[in-house]
Scaffold this active site. Structure first.
Site, PDB file in Angstrom:
ATOM      1  N   GLY A  51       0.820  -1.207   0.000  1.00  0.00           N
ATOM      2  CA  GLY A  51       0.000   0.000   0.000  1.00  0.00           C
ATOM      3  C   GLY A  51       0.850   1.251   0.000  1.00  0.00           C
ATOM      4  O   GLY A  51       0.565   2.195   0.732  1.00  0.00           O
ATOM      5  N   HIS A  52       1.909   1.243  -0.815  1.00  0.00           N
ATOM      6  CA  HIS A  52       2.775   2.401  -0.923  1.00  0.00           C
ATOM      7  C   HIS A  52       3.586   2.336  -2.220  1.00  0.00           C
ATOM      8  O   HIS A  52       3.548   1.339  -2.925  1.00  0.00           O
ATOM      9  CB  HIS A  52       3.713   2.516   0.291  1.00  0.00           C
ATOM     10  CG  HIS A  52       4.630   1.344   0.462  1.00  0.00           C
ATOM     11  ND1 HIS A  52       4.308   0.281   1.276  1.00  0.00           N
ATOM     12  CD2 HIS A  52       5.826   1.054  -0.096  1.00  0.00           C
ATOM     13  CE1 HIS A  52       5.291  -0.604   1.229  1.00  0.00           C
ATOM     14  NE2 HIS A  52       6.225  -0.166   0.383  1.00  0.00           N
ATOM     15  N   GLY A  53       4.278   3.413  -2.503  1.00  0.00           N
ATOM     16  CA  GLY A  53       5.166   3.473  -3.654  1.00  0.00           C
ATOM     17  C   GLY A  53       6.529   3.985  -3.216  1.00  0.00           C
ATOM     18  O   GLY A  53       6.692   4.464  -2.093  1.00  0.00           O
ATOM     19  N   GLY A  98       2.381  -0.261  -5.084  1.00  0.00           N
ATOM     20  CA  GLY A  98       2.169  -1.698  -4.962  1.00  0.00           C
ATOM     21  C   GLY A  98       1.265  -2.068  -3.807  1.00  0.00           C
ATOM     22  O   GLY A  98       1.364  -1.481  -2.733  1.00  0.00           O
ATOM     23  N   TYR A 123       6.071   6.905  -0.800  1.00  0.00           N
ATOM     24  CA  TYR A 123       4.783   7.571  -0.970  1.00  0.00           C
ATOM     25  C   TYR A 123       3.792   6.708  -0.209  1.00  0.00           C
ATOM     26  O   TYR A 123       3.575   5.550  -0.554  1.00  0.00           O
ATOM     27  CB  TYR A 123       4.354   7.623  -2.444  1.00  0.00           C
ATOM     28  CG  TYR A 123       5.141   8.572  -3.283  1.00  0.00           C
ATOM     29  CD1 TYR A 123       4.955   9.949  -3.180  1.00  0.00           C
ATOM     30  CD2 TYR A 123       6.067   8.092  -4.203  1.00  0.00           C
ATOM     31  CE1 TYR A 123       5.685  10.824  -3.971  1.00  0.00           C
ATOM     32  CE2 TYR A 123       6.790   8.968  -4.994  1.00  0.00           C
ATOM     33  CZ  TYR A 123       6.593  10.328  -4.875  1.00  0.00           C
ATOM     34  OH  TYR A 123       7.312  11.193  -5.654  1.00  0.00           O
TER      35      TYR A 123
END
Length: 137
Positions: A51-53, A98, A123
């Site tokens: 749940g982040h980039g 992702g 992010y």
């Protein structure tokens, strides 16, 4: 598009009746120098991870045991990869959001990373990620 750079890497397999062996070598099988390794395990049924980039980090995801899905998003389109073989690695380049889900019971996800942990590289808000993608286009 960065999503086109993300791909499954077929890792070497040595098959033997006594048990199989797979190995990874930075610069040969992994397209970056490995600076960090971590793994996810004991993920409860129905839970989601990631749940982040990342701004600069490259990663390689391997389902060491069991299976899971990885949904990749480059800000324009998404693609889902189902990982269920320990001899496949999913290369994820920078500027990709992702999400991991659909973990099977007893699954283990190993991740090789191109750099040490750095919170400023993340992010964590999807809208902020989308704004950065649009600004870099």
């Amino acid at each position: 598009m960065p999503l086109n750079d993300c791909r499954i890497i077929d890792l070497p397999r040595i098959q033997d009746p006594r048990g199989n062996l797979t190995f990874l070598e930075a610069g040969r099988h992994v397209p970056f120098d490995i600076k960090r390794v971590f793994y996810l395990y004991d993920v409860p049924g129905g839970a989601e991870r990631a749940g982040h980039g990342h701004k600069k980090l490259c990663q390689l995801f391997v389902a060491m045991s069991g299976s899971f899905d990885m949904i990749l998003d480059d800000g324009y389109k998404t693609k889902t990869f189902h990982l269920n073989r320990s001899y496949y690695g999913l290369y994820v380049c920078p500027m990709i959001w992702g999400d991991l889900n659909n973990f099977s019971s007893g699954s283990v996800c190993m991740v090789l990373a191109s750099d040490y942990y750095d919170e400023s590289d993340y992010y964590r808000d999807h809208n902020e990620f989308l704004q950065a993608v649009k600004a870099n286009s």
